[in-house]
Write a protein that holds these residues in place. Sequence first.
Motif, mmCIF file in Angstrom:
data_model
loop_
_atom_site.group_PDB
_atom_site.id
_atom_site.type_symbol
_atom_site.label_atom_id
_atom_site.label_comp_id
_atom_site.label_asym_id
_atom_site.label_seq_id
_atom_site.Cartn_x
_atom_site.Cartn_y
_atom_site.Cartn_z
ATOM 1 N N GLU A 186 -57.378 75.940 57.762
ATOM 2 C CA GLU A 186 -56.985 76.053 59.177
ATOM 3 C C GLU A 186 -56.594 74.710 59.795
ATOM 4 O OE1 GLU A 186 -56.692 78.984 60.523
ATOM 5 O OE2 GLU A 186 -57.478 79.894 58.687
ATOM 6 N N THR A 187 -56.887 73.624 59.108
ATOM 7 C CA THR A 187 -56.617 72.290 59.686
ATOM 8 C C THR A 187 -55.118 72.045 59.803
ATOM 9 O OG1 THR A 187 -58.635 71.469 58.683
ATOM 10 C CG2 THR A 187 -57.030 69.816 59.361
ATOM 11 N N GLU A 188 -54.707 71.604 60.986
ATOM 12 C CA GLU A 188 -53.305 71.223 61.176
ATOM 13 C C GLU A 188 -53.154 69.749 60.792
ATOM 14 O OE1 GLU A 188 -52.049 72.266 65.267
ATOM 15 O OE2 GLU A 188 -53.958 73.327 65.298
ATOM 16 N N ILE A 189 -52.054 69.403 60.156
ATOM 17 C CA ILE A 189 -51.859 68.017 59.717
ATOM 18 C C ILE A 189 -50.502 67.516 60.225
ATOM 19 C CG2 ILE A 189 -51.736 66.454 57.721
ATOM 20 C CD1 ILE A 189 -53.435 68.459 56.150
ATOM 21 N N TYR A 190 -50.534 66.369 60.891
ATOM 22 C CA TYR A 190 -49.307 65.739 61.409
ATOM 23 C C TYR A 190 -49.224 64.334 60.819
ATOM 24 C CZ TYR A 190 -49.435 69.520 64.821
ATOM 25 O OH TYR A 190 -49.463 70.764 65.420
ATOM 26 N N VAL A 191 -48.160 64.042 60.101
ATOM 27 C CA VAL A 191 -47.956 62.686 59.573
ATOM 28 C C VAL A 191 -46.563 62.206 59.989
ATOM 29 C CG1 VAL A 191 -49.488 62.890 57.566
ATOM 30 C CG2 VAL A 191 -47.097 63.574 57.345
ATOM 31 N N THR A 192 -46.418 60.889 60.078
ATOM 32 C CA THR A 192 -45.078 60.379 60.363
ATOM 33 C C THR A 192 -44.147 60.774 59.214
ATOM 34 O OG1 THR A 192 -46.143 58.488 61.425
ATOM 35 C CG2 THR A 192 -43.773 58.305 61.011
ATOM 36 N N LYS A 193 -44.642 60.578 57.974
ATOM 37 C CA LYS A 193 -43.782 60.866 56.816
ATOM 38 C C LYS A 193 -44.638 61.329 55.646
ATOM 39 C CE LYS A 193 -39.752 60.056 54.503
ATOM 40 N NZ LYS A 193 -40.102 60.865 53.325
ATOM 41 N N MET A 194 -44.150 62.320 54.928
ATOM 42 C CA MET A 194 -44.813 62.730 53.682
ATOM 43 C C MET A 194 -44.142 61.957 52.551
ATOM 44 S SD MET A 194 -47.300 64.774 53.086
ATOM 45 C CE MET A 194 -47.274 66.019 54.367
ATOM 46 N N ASP A 195 -44.936 61.193 51.795
ATOM 47 C CA ASP A 195 -44.367 60.418 50.691
ATOM 48 C C ASP A 195 -44.392 61.204 49.385
ATOM 49 O OD1 ASP A 195 -43.408 58.271 52.048
ATOM 50 O OD2 ASP A 195 -44.913 56.848 51.386
ATOM 51 N N ARG A 196 -43.976 60.504 48.280
ATOM 52 C CA ARG A 196 -43.690 61.229 47.041
ATOM 53 C C ARG A 196 -44.939 61.595 46.238
ATOM 54 N NH1 ARG A 196 -40.931 57.291 44.858
ATOM 55 N NH2 ARG A 196 -42.379 56.841 43.179
ATOM 56 N N GLU A 197 -45.785 60.574 45.954
ATOM 57 C CA GLU A 197 -46.895 60.805 45.012
ATOM 58 C C GLU A 197 -47.872 59.644 45.053
ATOM 59 O OE1 GLU A 197 -45.312 60.742 41.030
ATOM 60 O OE2 GLU A 197 -44.119 58.943 41.438
ATOM 61 N N LEU A 198 -48.926 59.760 44.248
ATOM 62 C CA LEU A 198 -49.904 58.679 44.112
ATOM 63 C C LEU A 198 -49.684 57.965 42.782
ATOM 64 C CD1 LEU A 198 -53.204 60.537 45.132
ATOM 65 C CD2 LEU A 198 -51.716 59.122 46.574
ATOM 66 N N ASN A 199 -50.005 56.643 42.765
ATOM 67 C CA ASN A 199 -50.007 55.981 41.450
ATOM 68 C C ASN A 199 -51.413 56.125 40.838
ATOM 69 O OD1 ASN A 199 -51.678 54.021 42.522
ATOM 70 N ND2 ASN A 199 -50.109 52.437 42.636
#
Length: 232
Positions: A186-199
């Motif tokens: 149910e948590t809403e998530i707002y980010v400036t940008k979604m990036d590609r992946e983790l190293n």
Amino acid sequence: MKKDTRWEGVYSFEDSPFLIETLSDLREQDTDNIAFRKGLVRLGRYMGYELTKTMDFEEVEIETPLEATIGLKGKDRKNVLIITVLRVAIPLMEGLIKTLESARVGIVSASRGPAPDFDIKMDYIKVPKLKEEDTLIICDPMIATGSTLISVMRELKSCGMPKRVVVVGVIGAPEGIDAIKKEFPETEIYVTKMDRELNKKGYILPGLGDAGDRAFGEPVKVSLLPQMHNLE
Ligand SMILES: O=P(O)(O)OC[C@H]1O[C@H](OP(=O)(O)OP(=O)(O)O)[C@H](O)[C@@H]1O
Ligand SMILES: O=c1cc[nH]c(=O)[nH]1
Ligand SMILES: [Mg+2]
């Protein structure tokens, strides 16, 4: 604001050139800590403003010096509790309360250990009363594995059930969003940008490096002081 179709209730601001310009400054490796902190405050202020578009307002009668007219008063804007995840959420929170000025603010100290376990150490938590009409905003600029936010949200469960639970971040990684959504759908998530992946070390790519160190400097000492136990 743009819906991310991979999940329910996940949004980015990649359609906002102004926010992406600010994020680009943060990503730039030569940006110093003063500019880095200022950029986070700016993102907090404008993401807070965007968030108000998802909140309830009510029409009210007001009197100008000349005549009566109809205006708006924020209902939800008055009922906000922001949780600041140390360290690097401090400037983001400072920006958010420029728009959400009546917010109560809680602090959680959380630190992520090294790969592969990414153990989360939570040393300190101080949270004002959570009301059922509240929008609970948990702010942390980096959502990488999601372990920090999941630990924080587990801890906050005992504080009560608000109207909405909203995460405000700067950069998200799909791995972290998956993990949060699995446990807290149910948590809403707002980010400036979604990036590609983790190293392999759990850093977001392209990301911006260690956000806490870039905002406040690389620590030479990290320890839990004995007198910090059992505070009331
Ligand atoms: O999603 P996760 O994989 O849990 O990683 C994200 C966490 O990492 C950073 O904090 P860090 O532990 O580096 O603490 P700091 O702010 O004191 O540097 C960041 O601020 C998040 O809290
Ligand atoms: O890329 C990352 C991941 C976690 N924490 C950071 O500060 N940066
Ligand atoms: Mg760090």
